[in-house]
Design a protein around this motif. Structure first.
Motif, short mmCIF file in Angstrom:
data_model
loop_
_atom_site.label_atom_id
_atom_site.label_comp_id
_atom_site.label_asym_id
_atom_site.label_seq_id
_atom_site.Cartn_x
_atom_site.Cartn_y
_atom_site.Cartn_z
N TYR A 1 0.86 -1.19 0.00
CA TYR A 1 0.00 0.00 0.00
C TYR A 1 0.89 1.23 0.00
O TYR A 1 1.88 1.29 0.74
CB TYR A 1 -0.90 0.02 1.24
CG TYR A 1 -1.64 1.33 1.41
CD1 TYR A 1 -2.80 1.59 0.69
CD2 TYR A 1 -1.15 2.31 2.28
CE1 TYR A 1 -3.47 2.80 0.83
CE2 TYR A 1 -1.82 3.52 2.43
CZ TYR A 1 -2.97 3.76 1.70
OH TYR A 1 -3.63 4.96 1.84
N SER A 2 0.58 2.20 -0.84
CA SER A 2 1.33 3.46 -0.89
C SER A 2 0.41 4.62 -0.53
O SER A 2 -0.72 4.71 -1.02
CB SER A 2 1.94 3.66 -2.28
OG SER A 2 0.95 3.75 -3.27
N ALA A 3 0.92 5.50 0.33
CA ALA A 3 0.10 6.58 0.86
C ALA A 3 -0.06 7.75 -0.11
O ALA A 3 -1.09 8.41 -0.13
CB ALA A 3 0.69 7.09 2.18
N ASN B 1 6.14 9.83 0.16
CA ASN B 1 5.36 8.61 0.03
C ASN B 1 5.85 7.57 1.02
O ASN B 1 7.05 7.30 1.12
CB ASN B 1 5.47 8.05 -1.39
CG ASN B 1 4.53 6.88 -1.63
OD1 ASN B 1 3.59 6.67 -0.88
ND2 ASN B 1 4.78 6.12 -2.68
N GLN C 1 -2.74 6.54 -2.48
CA GLN C 1 -3.67 5.54 -1.95
C GLN C 1 -3.69 4.31 -2.86
O GLN C 1 -4.74 3.76 -3.18
CB GLN C 1 -5.07 6.13 -1.80
CG GLN C 1 -5.13 7.26 -0.77
CD GLN C 1 -6.53 7.77 -0.54
OE1 GLN C 1 -7.37 7.76 -1.45
NE2 GLN C 1 -6.80 8.24 0.67
#
Length: 668
Positions: free
Chosen positions: A176-178, A659, A181
């Motif tokens: 998951y990457s912030a 990120n 999203q």
């Protein structure tokens, strides 16, 4: 589409569930086996590929560097930059050369896409399924194409098994990457049934618009100027593949079938668009050991691809549809040593049909064009005491036959020679010289229509001549013990270099009034550069570190600088690793780039300097024969506004801001 996503998600979930019920094992330390460069004709490990400088990404190093595109994944390697056009479309740039001058392969065969003709076109081989990515330059590149002046990148996913696995092996990953999203699921598995090797892999990735520091446009009064988040930067991908082989003592024969789907946005100067891409690929690979007296292997590869993508103006209105159908064959025969010389020779053929139809009823951007090529190649190597000699050659005939224009034919001759002197144990002084020729592509010859994502109206020139590149590369390196280093200096002079000249003059009324005229032209060019890298204990337990720097400059003779050249960079990284932990911190500084190309209005402004700080932490748990790796990755920790001098959209679409990525990886 939903069925495929459910299948992939279920497969990943099953792999992770299997970990939960596995028995705990005692802690153990693993030693790293040498990484074999599959695209090298002699199949040696990366530390001995001297006449064709190589870098191989595999294992956790590759997984930690994975991005949404091939360019993003490789953009921090020595001598390699990224085109950075969008989150979904970014190709590697090697020593200032890009597009058709950098060959993209999948398992040693052409990627079969249209990424070489324009920066907005994505590579048709997904990186999430890659087990290894190889970067090569020099004599080995001639085996795969005369146009590989800059080098080649080979994506290895082993979809056609060559060994029998007595039990199920593979890996799976969730991440998951912030910043966008984004979520990603991927898996691969191998198993044998008798003498049949079986393989399956797939992935699903879904990323939204990514966050940016500040505004998207350098000129805040520009159209489509976003704040805080870059619109039309979404990137979605799904990929599924199956393969199988009959494996016997005499060798193997196998095949694979894969399907790739990708949708990604492009945030341009005036245009907002999306590209909807699909590719179906079928490959055959066979190896016959000791086929004749004096020969130790005959390898035959066949590849067929059906590629298409539709460019959607404003994300909904179909504007241009590109398509390519291609069939490729490779026949390689390796011989036993003759008077000390070892090597291989072979034949490669390719047939393809390319077109880009204007769905709004105007002239085709690229008319339907059939291309055909036939090439013979060889590479040989011999040791004379402490001196190793390597020679290679490729002779190729290429024809372009458009539906509505004049047919062109080109005869190409490319060859290289190199020598390495091991003047001390572990030290090598090397030199290579090569001449490579490239035929203009159909798009460079026959284009004549609007291209919305690049906001250009492309005009080809049917009289373009073949490119001829003369390259000299000198290297000095140390490849043994904990402290290793290498330094390269190169010069590449290209006669009849093909480039797109952008003009801001008034566009005739029958052109799209939102487009800038881009005319394919030729001029002589020169590229020079220096690369250096020093590493300490990079793969063994304990503290490790790396320092590197690279710089290059490209000029069009009497016309100023080449467009879209990489900035001078310096970088360092350090960290600690043992049987369970690996942590690292890296800093990459790119200097301001002010060598603006006079032939391109896309470079009206200089590119500011930036410093990018990344970090990673990996923790491994072992359960029987299964490894579980928890990882936390941080990219652009300082939330720098990063604009790449190699990107056509640098003034309108910066790179992502800070990120944080969290994930779980299993190997069983």
């Amino acid at each position: 589409m939903n069925l495929r996503k459910n299948f992939l998600a279920h497969a990943v979930a099953c792999a992770i569930a299997g970990v939960a019920v596995a028995a705990h094992s005692q802690e153990q330390t693993k030693s790293l086996a040498p990484v074999i460069v599959t695209a090298d004709p002699f199949g040696v490990n990366e530390n001995t590929v001297i006449l064709a400088p190589a870098k191989v990404l595999s294992g956790d190093e590759l997984r930690n560097k994975l991005g949404g595109s091939l360019g993003e994944t490789l953009g921090s390697e020595l001598g390699v930059s990224a085109s950075g056009f969008s989150a979904g479309a970014s190709r590697p740039i090697i020593r200032g050369l890009e597009g058709p001058r950098v060959k993209i392969l999948q398992n040693g065969m052409s990627s079969g896409d249209l990424s070489a003709i324009s920066n907005d076109h994505a590579v048709g081989s997904g990186v999430m399924s890659a087990r290894q990515i190889e970067i090569l330059r020099g004599p080995a590149a001639l085996l795969y194409g005369s146009g590989a002046i800059g080098g080649l990148v080979n994506i290895v996913n082993d979809r056609i098994p060559t060994t029998l696995e007595p039990r199920a092996t593979g890996e799976s990953e969730l991440r998951y990457s912030a910043v966008d999203q984004g979520t990603g699921l991927s898996f691969s598995a191998d198993r044998s049934a008798g003498n049949i090797g079986l393989h399956v892999d797939g992935n699903v990735m879904n990323a939204g618009d990514y966050r940016i520091p500040g505004t998207s446009a350098v000129d805040r009064s520009a159209a489509n100027n976003d704040t805080g988040k870059l619109g039309f930067s979404r990137n979605r991908e799904n990929n599924i593949a199956v393969g199988g082989s009959l494996i016997q003592d005499w060798g193997h024969i196998g095949a694979s079938l894969s399907e790739l789907g990708k949708v990604y946005g492009i945030h341009g100067r005036d245009e907002l668009s999306k590209i909807d891409l699909a590719q179906t690929r079928f490959d055959v690979d066979s190896l016959i050991k000791s086929p004749f007296d004096g020969f130790d292997g005959l390898r035959i590869k066949l590849g067929q691809t059906d590629y298409r993508h539709t460019e959607l103006e404003d994300g909904t209105n179909p504007h241009v549809r590109f398509s390519k159908k291609a069939f490729e064959s490779r026949w390689e025969l390796s011989h036993l040593p003759i008077a000390g010389w070892r090597g291989k020779f072979g034949l490669q053929t390719e047939q393809s049909t390319v077109q880009a139809m204007n769905l709004e009823g105007g002239n085709p951007t690229v008319p339907r064009t059939h291309s055909q090529s036939t090439a013979g190649f060889f590479v040989e190597e011999r040791d004379f005491g402490d001196l190793r000699i390597n020679v290679g050659g490729r002779f190729e005939s290429v024809s372009r036959s458009p539906l509505t224009d004049i047919k062109r034919s080109f005869n190409l001759g490319s060859y290289s020679a190199g020598a390495l002197w091991a003047f001390m144990r572990g030290y090598g002084l090397g030199a290579t010289a090569s001449v490579a020729q490239r035929a203009p592509m159909a798009e460079e010859l026959y284009s004549g229509g609007a291209h919305h994502p690049t906001e250009t109206f492309d005009i080809g020139d049917g009289t373009l001549k073949k490119e001829t590149s003369k390259n000299i590369d000198l290297s000095l390196q140390k490849t043994t013990e904990a402290l290793r280093w290498k330094a390269n200096i190169f010069q590449n002079k290209v006669k009849n270099f093909v480039y797109g000249s952008l003009s801001d003059i008034a566009i005739p009324s029958d052109f799209d009034d939102m487009s800038v005229k881009r005319t394919f032209s030729q001029a002589d060019a020169t590229l020079r550069g220096v690369e250096a890298e020093l590493s300490y204990n990079y793969y063994d337990p304990g503290w490790f570190g790396r320092v590197f720097a690279d710089t290059s400059r490209g000029t069009l003779d009497n016309l100023g600088n080449l467009p879209l050249q990489p900035a001078t960079r310096t970088g360092l990284s350090f960290g600690y690793q043992d049987s369970q932990w690996r942590s690292s911190l890296s800093v990459l500084h790119a200097s301001a780039h002010n060598r603006i190309a006079s032939s391109s209005i896309s470079e009206e402004t200089t590119t500011p300097a930036y410093t990018r700080v990344d970090a990673s932490v990996n923790y491994v748990q072992r359960y029987g024969t299964t490894d579980v790796t928890w990882f936390l990755l941080a990219r652009n920790l300082l939330n720098e506004e990063i604009r790449l001098s190699t990107s056509l959209l640098k003034d309108y679409a910066p790179q992502p801001g800070r990120n944080l990525m969290l994930g779980l990886r299993t190997r069983f």
